[in-house]
Design an enzyme around this catalytic site. Structure first.
Site, mmCIF file in Angstrom:
data_model
loop_
_atom_site.group_PDB
_atom_site.id
_atom_site.type_symbol
_atom_site.label_atom_id
_atom_site.label_comp_id
_atom_site.label_asym_id
_atom_site.label_seq_id
_atom_site.Cartn_x
_atom_site.Cartn_y
_atom_site.Cartn_z
ATOM 1 N N GLU A 141 4.142 -15.289 -12.534
ATOM 2 C CA GLU A 141 3.798 -13.898 -12.222
ATOM 3 C C GLU A 141 3.079 -13.221 -13.380
ATOM 4 O O GLU A 141 2.114 -12.496 -13.186
ATOM 5 C CB GLU A 141 5.078 -13.082 -11.965
ATOM 6 N N HIS A 159 12.708 -37.586 -8.916
ATOM 7 C CA HIS A 159 12.238 -37.806 -7.547
ATOM 8 C C HIS A 159 10.850 -37.227 -7.319
ATOM 9 O O HIS A 159 10.496 -36.902 -6.184
ATOM 10 C CB HIS A 159 13.244 -37.214 -6.552
ATOM 11 N N LYS A 175 5.001 -4.328 -6.273
ATOM 12 C CA LYS A 175 6.451 -4.295 -6.471
ATOM 13 C C LYS A 175 7.201 -4.187 -5.164
ATOM 14 O O LYS A 175 8.300 -4.692 -5.017
ATOM 15 C CB LYS A 175 6.819 -3.124 -7.390
ATOM 16 N N ASN A 219 -0.603 1.845 5.713
ATOM 17 C CA ASN A 219 0.208 0.805 5.061
ATOM 18 C C ASN A 219 0.715 -0.095 6.189
ATOM 19 O O ASN A 219 1.349 0.392 7.121
ATOM 20 C CB ASN A 219 1.371 1.483 4.318
ATOM 21 N N GLY A 220 0.421 -1.399 6.100
ATOM 22 C CA GLY A 220 0.876 -2.314 7.147
ATOM 23 C C GLY A 220 -0.274 -3.188 7.621
ATOM 24 O O GLY A 220 -1.296 -3.308 6.933
ATOM 25 N N LYS A 256 8.821 -16.141 -13.141
ATOM 26 C CA LYS A 256 8.413 -15.098 -14.097
ATOM 27 C C LYS A 256 7.149 -15.522 -14.842
ATOM 28 O O LYS A 256 6.240 -14.733 -15.037
ATOM 29 C CB LYS A 256 9.523 -14.846 -15.140
ATOM 30 N N ARG A 313 3.139 -0.130 -5.321
ATOM 31 C CA ARG A 313 2.913 -0.758 -4.021
ATOM 32 C C ARG A 313 1.593 -1.514 -3.952
ATOM 33 O O ARG A 313 1.310 -2.167 -2.945
ATOM 34 C CB ARG A 313 2.914 0.306 -2.924
ATOM 35 N N CYS A 332 0.856 -1.180 0.000
ATOM 36 C CA CYS A 332 0.000 0.000 0.000
ATOM 37 C C CYS A 332 0.893 1.232 0.000
ATOM 38 O O CYS A 332 1.961 1.235 0.589
ATOM 39 C CB CYS A 332 -0.941 0.085 1.208
ATOM 40 N N TRP A 357 -2.994 -2.554 -1.612
ATOM 41 C CA TRP A 357 -2.762 -3.973 -1.879
ATOM 42 C C TRP A 357 -3.473 -4.688 -0.737
ATOM 43 O O TRP A 357 -3.066 -4.593 0.419
ATOM 44 C CB TRP A 357 -1.270 -4.295 -1.892
ATOM 45 N N GLU A 366 13.796 -18.975 -11.488
ATOM 46 C CA GLU A 366 13.394 -17.615 -11.883
ATOM 47 C C GLU A 366 12.506 -17.659 -13.137
ATOM 48 O O GLU A 366 11.537 -16.907 -13.244
ATOM 49 C CB GLU A 366 14.646 -16.756 -12.103
HETATM 50 C C1 G6P Z 1 7.774 -8.614 -5.010
HETATM 51 C C2 G6P Z 1 8.033 -8.289 -6.470
HETATM 52 C C3 G6P Z 1 9.201 -9.129 -6.990
HETATM 53 C C4 G6P Z 1 10.424 -8.930 -6.108
HETATM 54 C C5 G6P Z 1 10.127 -9.202 -4.635
HETATM 55 C C6 G6P Z 1 11.257 -8.754 -3.730
HETATM 56 O O1 G6P Z 1 7.278 -9.899 -4.887
HETATM 57 O O2 G6P Z 1 6.880 -8.520 -7.235
HETATM 58 O O3 G6P Z 1 9.506 -8.750 -8.320
HETATM 59 O O4 G6P Z 1 11.441 -9.792 -6.538
HETATM 60 O O5 G6P Z 1 8.971 -8.475 -4.226
HETATM 61 O O6 G6P Z 1 11.346 -7.362 -3.788
HETATM 62 P P1 G6P Z 1 12.653 -6.551 -3.487
HETATM 63 O O7 G6P Z 1 12.256 -5.112 -3.679
HETATM 64 O O8 G6P Z 1 13.023 -6.842 -2.064
HETATM 65 O O9 G6P Z 1 13.702 -6.984 -4.431
#
Ligand code: G6P
Length: 605
Positions: free
Chosen positions: A484, A500, A600, A99-100, A481, A27, A2, A75, A477
């Site tokens: 996401e 396994h 983000k 926020n929190g 990706k 956010r 947020c 969020w 990763e």
């Molecule tokens: C969120 C974002 C990711 C990111 C992660 C960690 O989940 O969507 O893209 O890798 O947070 O964020 P940071 O700012 O700590 O790299």
């Protein structure tokens, strides 16, 4: 997460509130809202579900006047993304943005219910507004009422309070979640970060944990957690107020992927001069017995790749953990170890808490951050910038490869300091690393091939990604990706682990993306790939020309990356992971830059 904003201005504030919220939308974007106090003292609010554009549209039809206001982009944590759950939450003469998470909100709700005060939303935040209104009812002043409320709150919060009939007052408080105060010319601002305030002011005071602040147009007064009035430094923070654009790309993600050769070049120019690694004084690995790397999401996976480099190049034991597990695991830490928090935003709550846990227990803490003004940058003993530039797309791309580049430099420094690499060997590895930007530029040419493969992946229900060694975390990763961006279920596995369990998933409908450069581990990975093909799995092999030639028949498709880069090839292999996910999302029509349910910067645990 947020994002919150507050303004005591001298003009109509609602356009400014919306402008600031645009900069905070990373956010969260489940809903947004603003509240203002107008010239008559009237407190009013507007709220809209979904992206900020919905709130902007609403304000066109139902404008809000007033020179004082607060705003929020949400969020969702408690309660669905509905208008009634959107912030600001208002109870009579007070409106609140948050926020929190207020962890004791159920207990507070029950107390309020005993007094006949009932919430209308499912949120934890509304309790703050209700409690403050109750304190006002009992005759407390706004400042006293906010203080009485804050004294009851447990959990993490950045809060802003706005009051009816008080057009020159904002109250702010922070515990856990970040909050910055901005100083203007007879105007005052409040924001989740300095970036939100950049169009208005670059003079910023960061509130510390437990602080609360009273803002008027004349300035700010701050009290610490013990109730003592304190002075907090004001600094000029230059984060640039320029509008961030897509530079002709359809999405920020496409732009950010394409920027990688340049920004990785910037990282290497910053940290490597000739045959010399340039890092701040005091970062000597000779006496260290361990490195601990912690992060979340993609940042965690960057640390996971670096584990291979620290252990293989430097012979230095390396632990890697997700921050949310690390912080509560009570891991014993050696006072001869180095702790590295990896984070693009530098604000991720769990990573910040892990850093705080490590402080005082290890030889040194390092924050590997992209946002230089962030909490992790400020709280670590040493901040190392990852220099990716602003990353807008919620799913990380260039920040990941820049994290990898800085970690590669650190691993080489460790190897040299510890006598595992002599000067000549260091020079050879640096040559491999410096080849990466040009190789990345060649890898970008795979975009069209990835788009063709994405049409196929977009039909899948599940996709597996396999890799070995440093390519294993890159496979993780790739799967992350894809999940996401395209909402397709995907899993990354260590190639050798396939038999396994996950091999049970293989049938003709499951694409399997195999990462296998033609290196010492190639034959092993290709054997695992054969196991997939023997069960009718459809393989997309990502290798180099030699690897594709040696892999034999039966592969459904392949993508050829250039050779080179030595042990730093995982940086290169990130590119097809990004493009496959990107084009699959485009093919499916999902929201590439702001995927559903994500944010983000994740400032709740
Ligand atoms: C969120 C974002 C990711 C990111 C992660 C960690 O989940 O969507 O893209 O890798 O947070 O964020 P940071 O700012 O700590 O790299």
């Amino acid at each position: 997460m947020c994002g919150i904003i507050g303004i005591l201005g001298n003009h109509e504030v609602s356009p400014q509130l919306v402008d600031a919220l645009k900069r905070l939308e990373y956010r969260g974007y489940d809903s947004a809202g603003v509240a203002t106090v107008d010239a008559t003292g009237q407190l009013s609010r507007r709220r809209a579900v979904g992206k900020l554009v919905n709130l902007s549209d609403l304000l066109v039809h139902r404008p809000l006047t007033g020179h004082a206001g607060i705003g929020h982009t949400r969020w969702a944590t408690h309660g669905a993304a509905t208008e009634v759950n959107a912030h600001p939450h208002q109870s009579g003469p007070v409106a609140v943005v948050h926020n929190g998470i207020i962890e004791n909100f159920r207990e507070l709700r029950a107390e309020l219910a005993d007094r006949g005060i009932m919430p209308e939303s499912q949120t934890d935040t509304e309790t703050v507004a209700l409690l403050t209104a109750h304190h006002l009812d009992q005759g407390l002043s706004p400042v006293e009422a906010a203080r009485a409320t804050l004294a009851r709150l447990q959990g993490a919060f950045a809060l802003a309070f706005l009051f009816q009939d008080e057009p020159d007052l904002l109250i702010a408080a922070r515990k856990g979640s970040p909050l910055a105060v901005g100083h203007g010319d007879k105007e005052m601002y409040l924001g989740s970060d300095a970036v939100a305030l950049a169009p208005f002011t670059d003079r910023i005071t960061y509130l510390e944990d437990g602080d609360h602040a009273v803002l008027t147009r004349a300035g700010v007064q701050i009290w610490d957690a013990e109730g003592h009035q304190v002075h907090r430094a004001t600094a000029r923070i230059d984060v640039g107020a320029t509008v961030i654009d897509r530079a002709g790309h359809r999405h920020f993600m496409a732009k950010e992927i394409a920027e990688q050769p340049v920004v990785i070049g910037d990282v290497l120019n910053h940290y490597v001069k000739g045959d010399r690694i340039v890092l701040p004084d005091g970062l000597d690995f000779a006496g260290l017995d361990r490195v601990t790397l912690v992060g979340c999401g993609t940042a965690h996976l960057a640390g996971h790749v670096a584990k291979y480099w620290f252990e293989q190049l430097a012979g230095l034991p390396c632990d890697i953990d997700v921050a949310s597990e690390f912080r509560y695991r009570e891991p014993p830490l050696s006072d001869r170890s180095l702790f590295i928090a990896v984070s693009q935003s530098g604000e991720t709550a769990d990573t910040l808490a892990a850093l705080h846990y490590a402080r005082g227990k290890v030889a040194r803490t390092v924050g590997l951050v992209n946002v230089g003004t962030s909490a992790i940058a400020r709280d670590a003993d040493m901040a190392l910038p990852t220099l990716a530039g602003i990353e807008v797309s919620v799913a990380s791309s260039k920040a990941f490869t820049c994290q990898l580049a800085v970690l590669a430099v650190l691993a080489l420094k460790a190897a040299h300091d510890r006598g595992r690499l002599d000067d000549a060997a260091l020079t050879a590895h640096l040559r491999d690393l410096r080849a990466i930007p040009a190789l990345l530029a060649q890898a970008l040419a795979l975009a069209d091939d990835c788009r063709m493969q994405a049409d196929w992946l977009a039909q899948a229900r599940d996709v597996l990604y396999l890799g070995r060694g440093g390519l294993y975390p890159v496979a993780l990763e790739g799967a992350l990706k894809l999940k996401e961006l395209s909402y397709i279920h995907a899993e990354g596995y260590a190639s050798g682990e396939l038999k396994h369990g996950p091999i049970a998933l293989i049938d003709g409908d499951v694409p399997v993306v195999v990462l296998a450069p033609h290196d010492a581990l190639f034959d092993k990975t290709i054997s695992n790939m054969q196991e997939v093909m023997a069960r009718h799995g459809q393989v997309l092999l990502i290798s180099d020309a030699a690897g594709i030639a040696a892999a034999g028949d039966g592969i459904t498709a392949s993508l050829a990356l250039p050779t080179g880069g030595g042990v730093f090839q995982p940086i290169l292999y990130a590119v097809p992971m990004q493009y496959l996910a990107y084009y699959t999302a485009v093919a499916k029509g999902t929201d590439v830059d702001q995927p559903r349910n994500l944010a983000k910067s994740v400032t709740v645990e």
